[in-house]
Design a protein around this motif. Sequence first.
Motif, PDB file in Angstrom:
ATOM      1  N   UNK A  50       0.817  -1.217   0.000  1.00  0.00           N
ATOM      2  CA  UNK A  50       0.000   0.000   0.000  1.00  0.00           C
ATOM      3  C   UNK A  50       0.852   1.268   0.000  1.00  0.00           C
ATOM      4  N   UNK A  51       2.146   1.120  -0.269  1.00  0.00           N
ATOM      5  CA  UNK A  51       3.063   2.245  -0.417  1.00  0.00           C
ATOM      6  C   UNK A  51       3.380   2.942   0.920  1.00  0.00           C
ATOM      7  N   UNK A  52       3.227   2.224   2.019  1.00  0.00           N
ATOM      8  CA  UNK A  52       3.654   2.730   3.317  1.00  0.00           C
ATOM      9  C   UNK A  52       5.075   2.268   3.613  1.00  0.00           C
ATOM     10  N   UNK A  53       5.738   2.968   4.512  1.00  0.00           N
ATOM     11  CA  UNK A  53       7.133   2.683   4.842  1.00  0.00           C
ATOM     12  C   UNK A  53       7.208   1.537   5.849  1.00  0.00           C
ATOM     13  N   UNK A  54       8.071   0.566   5.575  1.00  0.00           N
ATOM     14  CA  UNK A  54       8.271  -0.549   6.488  1.00  0.00           C
ATOM     15  C   UNK A  54       9.232  -0.130   7.604  1.00  0.00           C
ATOM     16  N   UNK A  55       8.810  -0.316   8.845  1.00  0.00           N
ATOM     17  CA  UNK A  55       9.606   0.017  10.027  1.00  0.00           C
ATOM     18  C   UNK A  55       9.873  -1.255  10.821  1.00  0.00           C
ATOM     19  N   UNK A  56      10.999  -1.277  11.517  1.00  0.00           N
ATOM     20  CA  UNK A  56      11.348  -2.434  12.337  1.00  0.00           C
ATOM     21  C   UNK A  56      11.739  -1.972  13.728  1.00  0.00           C
ATOM     22  N   UNK A  57      11.205  -2.636  14.763  1.00  0.00           N
ATOM     23  CA  UNK A  57      11.536  -2.306  16.144  1.00  0.00           C
ATOM     24  C   UNK A  57      12.832  -3.006  16.533  1.00  0.00           C
ATOM     25  N   UNK A  58      13.375  -2.626  17.692  1.00  0.00           N
ATOM     26  CA  UNK A  58      14.601  -3.262  18.162  1.00  0.00           C
ATOM     27  C   UNK A  58      14.376  -4.741  18.464  1.00  0.00           C
ATOM     28  N   UNK A  59      13.130  -5.130  18.700  1.00  0.00           N
ATOM     29  CA  UNK A  59      12.812  -6.536  18.945  1.00  0.00           C
ATOM     30  C   UNK A  59      12.694  -7.334  17.650  1.00  0.00           C
ATOM     31  N   UNK A  60      12.765  -6.648  16.512  1.00  0.00           N
ATOM     32  CA  UNK A  60      12.697  -7.340  15.232  1.00  0.00           C
ATOM     33  C   UNK A  60      11.317  -7.426  14.623  1.00  0.00           C
ATOM     34  N   UNK A  61      10.315  -6.815  15.266  1.00  0.00           N
ATOM     35  CA  UNK A  61       8.965  -6.793  14.698  1.00  0.00           C
ATOM     36  C   UNK A  61       8.870  -5.697  13.643  1.00  0.00           C
ATOM     37  N   UNK A  62       8.092  -5.932  12.616  1.00  0.00           N
ATOM     38  CA  UNK A  62       7.932  -4.945  11.548  1.00  0.00           C
ATOM     39  C   UNK A  62       6.484  -4.482  11.444  1.00  0.00           C
TER      40      UNK A  62
END
Length: 211
Positions: A50-62
Motif C-alpha cells: 500500500x506504499x507505506x514505509x516498512x519500520x522495524x523495532x529493536x525486537x525485530x517486529x515490523x
Amino acid sequence: MAYGLAEPEITREGASRLTLRVTGIGADDAGNLLGATAQLEFRKPILSASHNVICETVEGDTYAAPYSPFQFAEDREANRLSCPAGSGGLMGFVQWEPATATDSQGGEQVLSGAFLRPNAQVADDPVNVVIEFTDEGSLLLEQITTELVALPIAIWIDEDLVGAPTVSEPITGGATAISGLSEGEAHILAAQLNSGPLPVPVEIVSTEEQP
C-alpha cells in the motif's frame, strides 16, 4: 588541492612514513580526510504493497507506517530514521534498500558515488556540498527521485547516514546538494568525493594542530 584547502606540504620520513602539513582544516579533520573512503550511496525506504514505509523495532517486529516528514525523525548518531510508534506502542526505524534505476543499456544500477563528476564544491548559507552526476548518473537520479516523490531518500557515506530528505519533486539536470554538515565536514566530504581514497592503507600515527 582543488577543494578549498591550501596546497599541502609533504615530507618523506623513511621508506614508509610521510609528514603532511595542510592549512584550512584541523588536525583531526586532516586525519579523517586521509583515513576515510567516502563511499557514497543512495538508499530508498522499503515499502509495503500500500506504499507505506516498512519500520522495524529493536525486537525485530515490523509494521508499515504512512510517511510524513513531520512524524519521522533523523537520528544521525544512530544512523537511522525513526518511525512513529506502531499499534503495539513501540517505535521502529525505517528499513532501507539500495536506490536503483535502469541505465541507458537497460541494466539495473545502484545510484552511488561511482556516477559523480569530480567537481564537488562547498557552498555556504546554508553550508552544503554541491554534487553533479554524470549523464548516466543523472538518468538514474531522475528515475529514483520520480519514484520517491513525497518519500525520503537516504544519503549514506561510509555506512553513516548523512541525511534523509523528503523528495519534493523529480531531480532533473543531474545536480543536487548534500546538507546537514558543518563547514569542516563539508570541505572534507568534497575533497574525498573529488579525489577518492588513497590507493594504499594509511595508519595515522599522530596529529598536531599548530596556531
